[in-house]
Design an enzyme around this catalytic site. Structure first.
Site, PDB file in Angstrom:
ATOM      1  N   HIS A 186       0.949  -1.204  -0.147  1.00 55.47           N
ATOM      2  CA  HIS A 186      -0.082  -0.018   0.036  1.00 55.47           C
ATOM      3  C   HIS A 186       0.920   1.370   0.046  1.00 55.47           C
ATOM      4  O   HIS A 186       1.857   1.115   0.852  1.00 55.47           O
ATOM      5  CB  HIS A 186      -0.852  -0.053   1.127  1.00 55.47           C
ATOM      6  CG  HIS A 186      -1.980   1.070   1.155  1.00 55.47           C
ATOM      7  ND1 HIS A 186      -1.925   2.181   1.197  1.00 55.47           N
ATOM      8  CD2 HIS A 186      -3.258   0.821   1.359  1.00 55.47           C
ATOM      9  CE1 HIS A 186      -3.154   2.884   1.063  1.00 55.47           C
ATOM     10  NE2 HIS A 186      -4.012   1.922   0.958  1.00 55.47           N
ATOM     11  N   ARG A 227      -6.323  10.447   0.079  1.00 58.13           N
ATOM     12  CA  ARG A 227      -6.321  11.033  -1.473  1.00 58.13           C
ATOM     13  C   ARG A 227      -7.631  10.926  -1.989  1.00 58.13           C
ATOM     14  O   ARG A 227      -7.786  11.928  -2.668  1.00 58.13           O
ATOM     15  CB  ARG A 227      -5.221  10.038  -1.861  1.00 58.13           C
ATOM     16  CG  ARG A 227      -3.891  10.389  -1.591  1.00 58.13           C
ATOM     17  CD  ARG A 227      -3.091   9.233  -2.357  1.00 58.13           C
ATOM     18  NE  ARG A 227      -3.153   7.658  -1.656  1.00 58.13           N
ATOM     19  CZ  ARG A 227      -3.298   6.711  -2.155  1.00 58.13           C
ATOM     20  NH1 ARG A 227      -3.146   6.484  -3.483  1.00 58.13           N
ATOM     21  NH2 ARG A 227      -3.485   5.452  -1.545  1.00 58.13           N
TER      22      ARG A 227
END
Ligand code: FAD
Length: 605
Positions: A233, A253
Site C-alpha cells: 500500500h 487521497r
C-alpha cells in the site's frame, strides 16, 4: 480430547468467514466458526475506506460492467474473469443486505448509501461509514452470527486439516488459553484466514496474518495461485518506529490529499503510465477541478491504482527526495478545512494525533509503502470457492484469482461478502448431498496432528522461534519487497532454506497454557511455506506487472499476460513446486469491454 461434529467448519471470523457461516446456516447446515483471536478482532475490522459496489448512488452511469472493467484493468488483466464478473454483479445486493441487517452507512443528500472515490474506480463507488467501514461491517455480521445461534470457538487456532482419501474429513485445533486440543469432524472446511503480511517486517497487518489458510490448504494438497503478487500500500505511517507500516487510508487521497516530495513538488504527474493516460489528469488545474466537476475532468494521478502510486513513492525516496524519516509527504491540511478533515477522516485524525503527535488538519503526514494485502491465495472454483480438494473451500484474502496482479481498494470487502455467501451455500449443498456417507477422521491422523503441534516442546537446546521470525521478516522485506531482482530473489530462497533448517530445531520453553512462543512456533511453519511460495513465484515471473516489480525485467511482457503461476507442496512435503497455467479464456461477450488500448502494453508497468 474435546470433539465436535458439524456440517461446515469455517476457519476465520473476518468478513469472509462470518458471511460464509451465515450463508451455510441459512442453507440449513450445522456450522461452527473457529477464530484465533477474539470474535470481532479480524482484519476486516481495520478496513477503513469502504466496500466497492456499483450501486450507482452518486453516478447513475455506474454499473457492473464498468466495475468489472475497472477490476480487470486494475489487476492488469490477470484476474480470474469469472470471479471479477460475479463480484461486480453481486456486490450491490450484498451491500443492501448488510443494510437490511442493520449496518448504518453514510448517506447522500438524497438519503441513499453514500459512495466515495478510490483509486482505479472510474466512479465514486465505495459504500462507507466514515473511515470505519470494516468496524460497521464486522459489527453487523457478528451480531447476525450471534443472533442465529452459530457456534463460535474463539481464541482457538486450527493447525491441521484431516482427509479421508481425497476428501476433507475435519480439522485439528487448540485452545490458545489452555493449550488443549480439539478435533472437528466435518465434511467441509471453509478457510477464511486472511493474509500473509506478517512474513514482512513493514506491514499494515496484525499478528494474525501468518498465512495459516494458505499453508493448511497446501498441506492438504490444494494449490495456490498468483503468490508473487503482494500489494504494498502506498501510504503507511513511517514514524515513530513503533507504528511503522500502520495504514493511512486511501480515502485521504480520495478526499483531496496530495503527495509531495521534500522539494515540495506534487510528483505524481511525472509517473502516469501510458496504460492510464487517457483517464488521468495531466495538469494540477484539471486534477483539482475533478473534485468539484468529475464529468468534465480526469482523475488526479494520486488516485492511480496502488501499485503505480507505491512505485512512484519508492522512486522519489530512492532519488533522495524523501522526508526526514524516509517517507514522502501526504498533505490534506493545505487542501481541506479542519472541519472537513475531522468529519471525513476521524480515525486518521486521531491516529496521527495520538501515535505521532501530528495534527493532520495543520501539518502534512509522512508516509511510505507498507505490505498490505496478498493477491495470491488458494486456487478455487470461481462459482463455488471450492479448492482442488473435495470439501475444502477458501474465501476472502486467503483465496486467489479475483484480484489478478493488483487489487483495487474496496474490492476486498466486496469480495468477502460475495464469495463468502457463495462458499457457504456451496459447502452446505455438498455436505447435504453426502447423506450418511461422510468422510471419517482417522485416529492415526489425530495422533500425528497432536505430535506435530507438540514437537517444539520436545527439542533439546534449540533456537527461539522469535529470532527466526525476525530474520525471516527482515529478509522478505529486503529481498522480496516492493522492487525485486533475480539475484536477490535467489538469495531469499537460500535464506528461507536456512530458516527452515533452523525451524526444525526451534525450542519452546514452558508449558501449553497461554504460551505465545509455542503459538509462534506453530505459525512460523506456515510463514515459511508461504514465504517460499512468494519468493519462488517472484523469481519465475520474469516481467513487471501489478504487485510484482522486477528491476531486471522492468517491462510488462504480453507472454506473461497469458498465464498464472501455481504452487503446490512437493511430494516430500519439504518445499514448494511451481507450474505455469494458462489463464481461463474470457468469453467474447466480455472481451468487448476491453479495446486494444486497454491491455497493459509491452514496456510499461
Ligand atoms: P480477516 O478479516 O483478517 O479474518 C481472518 C480470520 O481468520 C480472523 O478471525 C483470524 O483470527 C482467523 N484465523 C487466521 N488463522 C487462523 C487459524 N489458524 N485458526 C483459526 N482462525 C484463524 N479492504 C477493502 O476492501 N476496503 C478497505 O477500506 C480496506 N481497508 C483496510 C485497512 C487495513 C488497515 C487493512 C489491514 C486492510 C484493509 N483492507 C480493506 C483489506 C481487507 O480489510 C482485508 O483484505 C479483509 O478484511 C480480509 O478479510 P478476511 O475475512 O479474508 O480475513
Amino acid at each position: 480430547m474435546e470433539r465436535h461434529t458439524y456440517d461446515v467448519v469455517v476457519v476465520g471470523a473476518g468478513g469472509a468467514g462470518l458471511r460464509a457461516a451465515i450463508a451455510a446456516h441459512d442453507a440449513g447446515a450445522k456450522v461452527a466458526v473457529v477464530c484465533k483471536s477474539l470474535l470481532g478482532k479480524a482484519h476486516t475490522v481495520m478496513a477503513e475506506g469502504g466496500i466497492a459496489a456499483a450501486m450507482g448512488n452518486r453516478w447513475p452511469e455506474d454499473n457492473w460492467e464498468v466495475h468489472f472493467r475497472d477490476t480487470m484493468r486494475g489487476g492488469k488483466m490477470l484476474n480470474n474473469w469469472r470471479m471479477a464478473q460475479l463480484h461486480a454483479q453481486e456486490a450491490p445486493e450484498r451491500v443492501m443486505e448488510l443494510e437490511d441487517w442493520g449496518a448504518l452507512f453514510d448517506r447522500t443528500d438524497d438519503g441513499l448509501i453514500s459512495q466515495r472515490d478510490f483509486g482505479g474506480h472510474k466512479y465514486a463507488r465505495l459504500a462507507h461509514v466514515g473511515d470505519r467501514t470494516g468496524l460497521e461491517m464486522i459489527r453487523t455480521l457478528q451480531q447476525r452470527t450471534v443472533e442465529l445461534g452459530i457456534d463460535v470457538f474463539m481464541e482457538c487456532t486450527v493447525t491441521d486439516l484431516f482427509k479421508d482419501g481425497d476428501a476433507i474429513a475435519g480439522c485439528f485445533a487448540y485452545w490458545r488459553e489452555s493449550g488443549r486440543f480439539i478435533v472437528f469432524d466435518a465434511p467441509t472446511v471453509i478457510l477464511a484466514t486472511g493474509g500473509i503480511g506478517k512474513s514482512f517486517k513493514v506491514t499494515s497487518n496484525s499478528w494474525e496474518y501468518t498465512g495459516d489458510g494458505h499453508a493448511l490448504a497446501m498441506r492438504a494438497g490444494a494449490s495456490l495461485i498468483n503468490m508473487e503478487f503482494i500489494q504494498f500500500h502506498p501510504t503507511g505511517m513511517v514514524w515513530p518506529p513503533s507504528v511503522k507500516g500502520l495504514l493511512v487510508t486511501e480515502s485521504v487521497r480520495g478526499d483531496g490529499g496530495i503527495l509531495k516530495n521534500s522539494e515540495g513538488k506534487r510528483f505524481m504527474f511525472d509517473y502516469i503510465p501510458d496504460f492510464f493516460k487517457a483517464e488521468t489528469a495531466d495538469t494540477v488545474e484539471e486534477a483539482d477541478a475533478w473534485y468539484e466537476d468529475k464529468k468534465n475532468n480526469r482523475r488526479p494521478p494520486e488516485l492511480l491504482p496502488r501499485d503505480e502510486v507505491a512505485r512512484a513513492i519508492n522512486s522519489e525516496i530512492k532519488a533522495g527526495r524523501g522526508t526526514p524519516h524516509g517517507g514522502i509527504y501526504l498533505d490534506i491540511a493545505s487542501r481541506r478545512t479542519p472541519e472537513f478533515i475531522k468529519k471525513r477522516l476521524p480515525s486518521m485524525y486521531h491516529q496521527f494525533k495520538e501515535l505521532a503527535d501530528v495534527d493532520i488538519t495543520s501539518e502534512p503526514m509522512e508516509i511510505g509503502p507498507t505490505c498490505h494485502y496478498v493477491m495470491g491465495g488458494v486456487e478455487v472454483n470461481a462459482d463455488t470457492q471450492e479448492s482442488s480438494v473435495t470439501g475444502l473451500y477458501a474465501v476472502g484474502e486467503c483465496s486467489g484469482g479475483m484480484h489478478g496482479s493488483n487489487r483495487l481498494g474496496g474490492n476486498s470487502l466486496g469480495d468477502l461478502l460475495v464469495f463468502g455467501k457463495r462458499a457457504g451455500d456451496a459447502a452446505t449443498a455438498y455436505a447435504n448431498g453426502l447423506g450418511a456417507n461422510r468422510p471419517k477422521v482417522s485416529d492415526a491422523d489425530v495422533a500425528a496432528a497432536q505430535a506435530s503441534a507438540l514437537a517444539p516442546f520436545e527439542v533439546e537446546g534449540g533456537e527461539n522461534p522469535y529470532s527466526i521470525q525476525t530474520d525471516l521478516q527482515q529478509s522478505m522485506n529486503d529481498l522480496v519487497g516492493i522492487i525485486r531482482d533475480g539475484s536477490e530473489l535467489e538469495q531469499s530462497l537460500v535464506a528461507i532454506e536456512g530458516f527452515k533448517e533452523r525451524a526444525k530445531t526451534m525450542k519452546v520453553e514452558g508449558h501449553r497454557q497461554y504460551n505465545p512462543g509455542w503459538h509462534l512456533a506453530i505459525d512460523l511453519r506456515n510463514m515459511l511455506i508461504v514465504s517460499e511460495s512468494i519468493a519462488k513465484a517472484a523469481l519465475a515471473r520474469q516481467e513487471s506487472r501489478g504487485g510484482h516489480t522486477r528491476n531486471d525485467y522492468p517491462k510488462t511482457d504480453p507472454v506473461w499476460g497469458t498465464k498464472n503461476l501455481v504452487v503446490t507442496l512437493n511430494a516430500a512435503g519439504t518445499g514448494v513446486d511451481l507450474a505455469e497455467k494458462p489463464l481461463p479464456v474470457m468469453p467474447e461477450e466480455l472481451t468487448k469491454y476491453f479495446d486494444a488500448a486497454a491491455k497493459p502494453e509491452e514496456g510499461k508497468n
